[in-house]
Design an enzyme around this catalytic site. Structure first.
Site, PDB file in Angstrom:
ATOM      1  N   LYS A 189       2.356   4.818  18.090  1.00  0.00           N
ATOM      2  CA  LYS A 189       2.557   6.199  17.622  1.00  0.00           C
ATOM      3  C   LYS A 189       2.706   7.168  18.793  1.00  0.00           C
ATOM      4  O   LYS A 189       3.524   8.087  18.765  1.00  0.00           O
ATOM      5  CB  LYS A 189       1.373   6.611  16.746  1.00  0.00           C
ATOM      6  CG  LYS A 189       1.307   5.821  15.439  1.00  0.00           C
ATOM      7  CD  LYS A 189      -0.044   5.985  14.777  1.00  0.00           C
ATOM      8  CE  LYS A 189      -0.122   5.265  13.447  1.00  0.00           C
ATOM      9  NZ  LYS A 189      -1.484   5.123  12.940  1.00  0.00           N
TER      10      LYS A 189
ATOM     11  N   GLY B 274      -7.213  -0.196   2.588  1.00  0.00           N
ATOM     12  CA  GLY B 274      -5.764  -0.194   2.836  1.00  0.00           C
ATOM     13  C   GLY B 274      -5.360   0.596   4.075  1.00  0.00           C
ATOM     14  O   GLY B 274      -4.190   0.942   4.247  1.00  0.00           O
TER      15      GLY B 274
ATOM     16  N   ASP C 133      -1.705   0.096  17.785  1.00  0.00           N
ATOM     17  CA  ASP C 133      -1.076   0.967  16.774  1.00  0.00           C
ATOM     18  C   ASP C 133      -1.012   2.407  17.298  1.00  0.00           C
ATOM     19  O   ASP C 133       0.018   3.083  17.165  1.00  0.00           O
ATOM     20  CB  ASP C 133      -1.873   0.892  15.466  1.00  0.00           C
ATOM     21  CG  ASP C 133      -1.337   1.845  14.414  1.00  0.00           C
ATOM     22  OD1 ASP C 133      -0.246   1.579  13.895  1.00  0.00           O
ATOM     23  OD2 ASP C 133      -1.996   2.867  14.135  1.00  0.00           O
TER      24      ASP C 133
ATOM     25  N   LYS D 263       5.940   2.288  12.650  1.00  0.00           N
ATOM     26  CA  LYS D 263       5.832   2.762  14.045  1.00  0.00           C
ATOM     27  C   LYS D 263       6.015   1.640  15.056  1.00  0.00           C
ATOM     28  O   LYS D 263       6.548   1.852  16.144  1.00  0.00           O
ATOM     29  CB  LYS D 263       4.512   3.482  14.278  1.00  0.00           C
ATOM     30  CG  LYS D 263       3.257   2.717  13.897  1.00  0.00           C
ATOM     31  CD  LYS D 263       2.866   2.944  12.464  1.00  0.00           C
ATOM     32  CE  LYS D 263       1.769   2.001  12.033  1.00  0.00           C
ATOM     33  NZ  LYS D 263       1.012   2.445  10.906  1.00  0.00           N
TER      34      LYS D 263
ATOM     35  N   GLU E 104      -3.777  -2.259   9.704  1.00  0.00           N
ATOM     36  CA  GLU E 104      -2.516  -2.989   9.813  1.00  0.00           C
ATOM     37  C   GLU E 104      -2.737  -4.431   9.348  1.00  0.00           C
ATOM     38  O   GLU E 104      -3.891  -4.903   9.298  1.00  0.00           O
ATOM     39  CB  GLU E 104      -2.032  -2.996  11.264  1.00  0.00           C
ATOM     40  CG  GLU E 104      -1.693  -1.625  11.804  1.00  0.00           C
ATOM     41  CD  GLU E 104      -0.621  -0.915  10.987  1.00  0.00           C
ATOM     42  OE1 GLU E 104       0.472  -1.451  10.823  1.00  0.00           O
ATOM     43  OE2 GLU E 104      -0.903   0.189  10.493  1.00  0.00           O
TER      44      GLU E 104
ATOM     45  N   VAL F 103       3.762   8.375  12.131  1.00  0.00           N
ATOM     46  CA  VAL F 103       2.668   8.926  12.948  1.00  0.00           C
ATOM     47  C   VAL F 103       1.832   9.877  12.095  1.00  0.00           C
ATOM     48  O   VAL F 103       2.363  10.785  11.453  1.00  0.00           O
ATOM     49  CB  VAL F 103       3.201   9.703  14.180  1.00  0.00           C
ATOM     50  CG1 VAL F 103       2.031  10.151  15.065  1.00  0.00           C
ATOM     51  CG2 VAL F 103       4.180   8.876  14.986  1.00  0.00           C
TER      52      VAL F 103
ATOM     53  N   THR G 223       0.830  -1.216   0.000  1.00  0.00           N
ATOM     54  CA  THR G 223       0.000   0.000   0.000  1.00  0.00           C
ATOM     55  C   THR G 223       0.863   1.265   0.000  1.00  0.00           C
ATOM     56  O   THR G 223       0.761   2.117  -0.885  1.00  0.00           O
ATOM     57  CB  THR G 223      -0.936   0.003   1.235  1.00  0.00           C
ATOM     58  OG1 THR G 223      -1.710  -1.191   1.212  1.00  0.00           O
ATOM     59  CG2 THR G 223      -1.856   1.215   1.241  1.00  0.00           C
ATOM     60  N   VAL G 224       1.745   1.394   0.985  1.00  0.00           N
ATOM     61  CA  VAL G 224       2.544   2.623   1.101  1.00  0.00           C
ATOM     62  C   VAL G 224       3.685   2.620   0.091  1.00  0.00           C
ATOM     63  O   VAL G 224       4.013   3.662  -0.511  1.00  0.00           O
ATOM     64  CB  VAL G 224       3.087   2.797   2.550  1.00  0.00           C
ATOM     65  CG1 VAL G 224       3.845   4.101   2.681  1.00  0.00           C
ATOM     66  CG2 VAL G 224       1.944   2.746   3.565  1.00  0.00           C
TER      67      VAL G 224
ATOM     68  N   GLU H  94       8.830  10.241   9.398  1.00  0.00           N
ATOM     69  CA  GLU H  94       7.648  11.118   9.405  1.00  0.00           C
ATOM     70  C   GLU H  94       6.351  10.339   9.189  1.00  0.00           C
ATOM     71  O   GLU H  94       5.312  10.656   9.785  1.00  0.00           O
ATOM     72  CB  GLU H  94       7.801  12.185   8.310  1.00  0.00           C
ATOM     73  CG  GLU H  94       6.714  13.220   8.287  1.00  0.00           C
ATOM     74  CD  GLU H  94       6.625  14.013   9.584  1.00  0.00           C
ATOM     75  OE1 GLU H  94       7.512  14.822   9.853  1.00  0.00           O
ATOM     76  OE2 GLU H  94       5.646  13.820  10.339  1.00  0.00           O
TER      77      GLU H  94
HETATM   78  P1  NDP Z   1       1.486  -3.821   2.935  1.00  0.00           P
HETATM   79  O1  NDP Z   1       1.235  -5.149   3.538  1.00  0.00           O
HETATM   80  O2  NDP Z   1       0.474  -3.258   2.005  1.00  0.00           O
HETATM   81  O3  NDP Z   1       2.904  -3.823   2.201  1.00  0.00           O
HETATM   82  C1  NDP Z   1       4.028  -4.536   2.656  1.00  0.00           C
HETATM   83  C2  NDP Z   1       4.733  -5.103   1.449  1.00  0.00           C
HETATM   84  O4  NDP Z   1       5.944  -5.720   1.872  1.00  0.00           O
HETATM   85  C3  NDP Z   1       3.904  -6.179   0.743  1.00  0.00           C
HETATM   86  O5  NDP Z   1       3.955  -6.008  -0.645  1.00  0.00           O
HETATM   87  C4  NDP Z   1       4.596  -7.459   1.171  1.00  0.00           C
HETATM   88  O6  NDP Z   1       4.465  -8.513   0.237  1.00  0.00           O
HETATM   89  C5  NDP Z   1       6.038  -7.007   1.258  1.00  0.00           C
HETATM   90  N1  NDP Z   1       6.865  -7.887   2.059  1.00  0.00           N
HETATM   91  C6  NDP Z   1       6.536  -8.613   3.146  1.00  0.00           C
HETATM   92  N2  NDP Z   1       7.604  -9.286   3.601  1.00  0.00           N
HETATM   93  C7  NDP Z   1       8.633  -8.985   2.784  1.00  0.00           C
HETATM   94  C8  NDP Z   1       9.991  -9.382   2.722  1.00  0.00           C
HETATM   95  N3  NDP Z   1      10.522 -10.228   3.602  1.00  0.00           N
HETATM   96  N4  NDP Z   1      10.768  -8.891   1.733  1.00  0.00           N
HETATM   97  C9  NDP Z   1      10.249  -8.055   0.807  1.00  0.00           C
HETATM   98  N5  NDP Z   1       8.951  -7.638   0.823  1.00  0.00           N
HETATM   99  C10 NDP Z   1       8.161  -8.090   1.789  1.00  0.00           C
HETATM  100  O7  NDP Z   1       1.722  -2.807   4.135  1.00  0.00           O
HETATM  101  P2  NDP Z   1       1.543  -1.230   4.141  1.00  0.00           P
HETATM  102  O8  NDP Z   1       2.105  -0.649   2.904  1.00  0.00           O
HETATM  103  O9  NDP Z   1       0.158  -0.899   4.532  1.00  0.00           O
HETATM  104  O10 NDP Z   1       2.444  -0.834   5.392  1.00  0.00           O
HETATM  105  C11 NDP Z   1       3.853  -0.722   5.297  1.00  0.00           C
HETATM  106  C12 NDP Z   1       4.371  -0.023   6.544  1.00  0.00           C
HETATM  107  O11 NDP Z   1       3.820   1.283   6.604  1.00  0.00           O
HETATM  108  C13 NDP Z   1       3.976  -0.685   7.854  1.00  0.00           C
HETATM  109  O12 NDP Z   1       4.997  -0.495   8.798  1.00  0.00           O
HETATM  110  C14 NDP Z   1       2.731   0.093   8.290  1.00  0.00           C
HETATM  111  O13 NDP Z   1       2.520   0.062   9.673  1.00  0.00           O
HETATM  112  C15 NDP Z   1       3.139   1.480   7.832  1.00  0.00           C
HETATM  113  N6  NDP Z   1       2.057   2.414   7.599  1.00  0.00           N
HETATM  114  C16 NDP Z   1       0.984   2.038   6.832  1.00  0.00           C
HETATM  115  C17 NDP Z   1      -0.011   2.954   6.535  1.00  0.00           C
HETATM  116  C18 NDP Z   1      -1.183   2.604   5.696  1.00  0.00           C
HETATM  117  O14 NDP Z   1      -2.064   3.469   5.516  1.00  0.00           O
HETATM  118  N7  NDP Z   1      -1.277   1.416   5.138  1.00  0.00           N
HETATM  119  C19 NDP Z   1       0.070   4.335   7.046  1.00  0.00           C
HETATM  120  C20 NDP Z   1       1.247   4.621   7.847  1.00  0.00           C
HETATM  121  C21 NDP Z   1       2.199   3.685   8.102  1.00  0.00           C
HETATM  122  P3  NDP Z   1       3.236  -9.545   0.417  1.00  0.00           P
HETATM  123  O15 NDP Z   1       1.996  -8.710   0.284  1.00  0.00           O
HETATM  124  O16 NDP Z   1       3.432 -10.506  -0.679  1.00  0.00           O
HETATM  125  O17 NDP Z   1       3.365 -10.121   1.803  1.00  0.00           O
HETATM  126  N1  HSE Z   2      -3.358   1.268  10.453  1.00  0.00           N
HETATM  127  C1  HSE Z   2      -2.947   2.603  10.612  1.00  0.00           C
HETATM  128  C2  HSE Z   2      -4.162   3.483  10.857  1.00  0.00           C
HETATM  129  C3  HSE Z   2      -2.198   3.070   9.397  1.00  0.00           C
HETATM  130  O1  HSE Z   2      -5.286   3.029  10.580  1.00  0.00           O
HETATM  131  O2  HSE Z   2      -4.005   4.597  11.329  1.00  0.00           O
HETATM  132  C4  HSE Z   2      -1.589   4.433   9.559  1.00  0.00           C
HETATM  133  O3  HSE Z   2      -0.535   4.431  10.459  1.00  0.00           O
END
Ligand code: NDP
Ligand code: HSE
Length: 436
Positions: free
Chosen positions: A205, A187, A201, A105, A190, A132, A13-14, A129
């Site tokens: 933060k 999306g 979560d 976080k 967590e 949180v 997602t991110v 950044e």
């Molecule tokens: P996702 O699950 O969408 O993305 C994580 C990605 O990492 C997936 O594509 C996953 O693949 C891949 N992955 C997992 N394990 C491995 C590995 N060993 N090597 C390489 N790639 C790997 O998570 P998010 O994007 O939602 O979140 C990412 C981070 O950002 C987290 O720490 C989250 O807490 C933080 N965050 C998220 C927010 C949100 O709105 N979603 C907002 C703020 C922070 P696969 O799917 O195949 O497992």
């Molecule tokens: N799961 C978290 C939330 C993502 O809903 O706020 C952003 O950190």
């Protein structure tokens, strides 16, 4: 100037939002950073998905450690999440002398002290950044914009998923599970959504915010955490009738004998701006002694809003890469040798006001016994409502709002009141914050 090469770990997602924003705004970002910022390597478990997303514009690998160790990568962006492999990758990146940008976080709240110490020793930056408030630049505000202030307290809606669920339950009358499934589909949630709904979560933060505000180490294990899973439509309704909204707040406050660090559903006066923050939006109130109360508002989760913060960190790191490490903004806002040992207060020592709802038999003397117990424990009632029972019903709900009281006294009062034969079941307790 030569472009800076970035290794992206995790294109979910991110990660995909970060890729998109960097591509779309490449020229604008270059003008800001002083040189181009290019993701040249991407690691993801799902290489097929990664290849489709980057469309031949970056090398895709399955092994994230290979990216971290690649000699031409200057900045590693960790967007895998969790505290497993992400921790090893971040520590390895630091050991390799790479700068790190992360949105993780959970990782920072639990292992931040070790990570920042390693980064300090190695003279590299760890920017966070996005960890949180999604796209809200709250870390920068605390570390830089408010640097003149003695921070008094922070109170924030810092979990988008739970705020989204509360809004959907209140506005559309949706069931908890339906609202959660919608947040997951968008999306916001967590990987393990119990982190969102049980306040974990938000506590991650809040731990980060508290460290930045008060110059203390990260102390996630001492945070008091209570989520929204036990909130009922009934309490949401009673709160409304009394002029309040229920929000999951993270609160950290400098008290006389220590620092409060707590996440829980909170009654907030409906007229406050923060009470009207709905959906996935986050809002963080910061009270500084010079500036007074300030509020930071924006999308707290989601692909592109979070990417906005990740890319801002990339620009910051790129700008500062040539600066002397001793003159960079310290990771936790205060110089590393200036962290204080002020204790985190146990929840029993917290002083606030309370909403107490109890079901009682509608008989003479019931209320007198309850108020006697409260008075004995120095808990003073601010307002009280007795809900009229349905015809023929002998059980009524009493809702009391208290003035400021010590939490351990409220615990003791609740235990005694629950033992009265005229009180049925458990008392529901929700904390109240005036946020003045
Ligand atoms: P996702 O699950 O969408 O993305 C994580 C990605 O990492 C997936 O594509 C996953 O693949 C891949 N992955 C997992 N394990 C491995 C590995 N060993 N090597 C390489 N790639 C790997 O998570 P998010 O994007 O939602 O979140 C990412 C981070 O950002 C987290 O720490 C989250 O807490 C933080 N965050 C998220 C927010 C949100 O709105 N979603 C907002 C703020 C922070 P696969 O799917 O195949 O497992
Ligand atoms: N799961 C978290 C939330 C993502 O809903 O706020 C952003 O950190």
């Amino acid at each position: 100037m030569r472009p800076i090469h970035v290794g992206l770990l995790g294109i979910g997602t991110v990660g995909s939002g970060t890729w998109d924003v960097l591509q779309r705004n490449a020229r604008e970002i270059r003008r800001r950073a002083g040189r181009a910022i290019r993701i040249t390597q991407v690691a993801d478990k799902d290489q097929k998905k990664a290849r489709r997303l980057v469309d031949g514009k970056a090398q895709v690998l399955g092994n994230a450690f290979a990216v971290v160790r690649a000699p031409d990568i200057g900045i590693v962006v960790e967007l895998i999440g969790g505290t497993g492999i992400a921790k090893d990758l971040v520590l390895e990146a630091i050991a390799q002398g790479k700068h790190v940008v992360t949105a993780n976080k959970a990782l920072l709240a639990k292992h931040g002290n070790r990570i920042f110490a390693a980064a300090q020793k190695k003279g590299v930056m760890v920017a966070f950044e996005a960890s949180v408030g999604g796209g809200i630049p709250i870390i920068k505000a605390l570390r830089e914009g408010l640097a003149a202030n003695r921070i008094e307290w922070i109170a924030g809606i810092i979990n988008g998923t739970s705020n989204f669920i509360l809004s959907e339950m209140r506005d559309k009358g949706l069931a908890f599970a339906t609202a959660l499934a919608d947040a997951q589909a968008r999306g916001y949630a967590e990987t393990d959504p119990t982190f969102d709904i049980e306040g974990v979560d938000a506590a991650h933060k809040l731990t980060i915010l508290s460290a930045l505000a008060f110059g203390i180490p990260m102390q996630f294990s001492k945070a008091y955490t209570e989520g929204i899973s036990r909130l009922t439509q009934q309490d949401i309704g009673y709160a409304e009738e009394l002029g309040y909204r229920i929000k999951l707040l993270g609160i950290t406050r400098r008290a006389q004998r220590g620092i409060e660090l707590r996440v829980h559903p909170t009654l907030v006066p409906a007229r406050r701006l923060i009470a009207n923050v709905e959906g996935v939006m986050n809002a963080i109130l910061v009270k500084g002694d010079a500036v007074g109360a300030t509020m930071y508002y924006g999308a707290g989760a989601g692909s592109q809003p979070t990417a906005s913060a990740v890319v801002a960190d990339l620009v910051d790191v790129t700008r500062l890469i040539t600066a002397d490490p001793g003159h960079r903004v310290p990771h936790l806002a205060f110089q590393p040798d200036q962290l204080s040992a002020t204790p985190i207060l146990p929840i029993g020592e917290v002083q606030t006001s309370y909403y107490l709802r109890m079901r009682v038999l509608d008989k003479p003397g019931v209320l007198a016994r309850i108020t006697r117990i409260l008075a004995d424990l120095r808990i003073s009632i601010d307002a009280m409502v007795q809900k009229e029972p349905p015809a023929g019903e002998k059980r009524v709900d009493i809702v009391m709002l208290t003035h400021l009281a010590l939490e351990k006294n409220v615990d003791a009062a609740m235990r005694r009141i629950e033992q009265l034969p005229t009180v049925l079941g458990r008392i529901t307790r929700i904390r109240i914050e005036a946020l003045l």
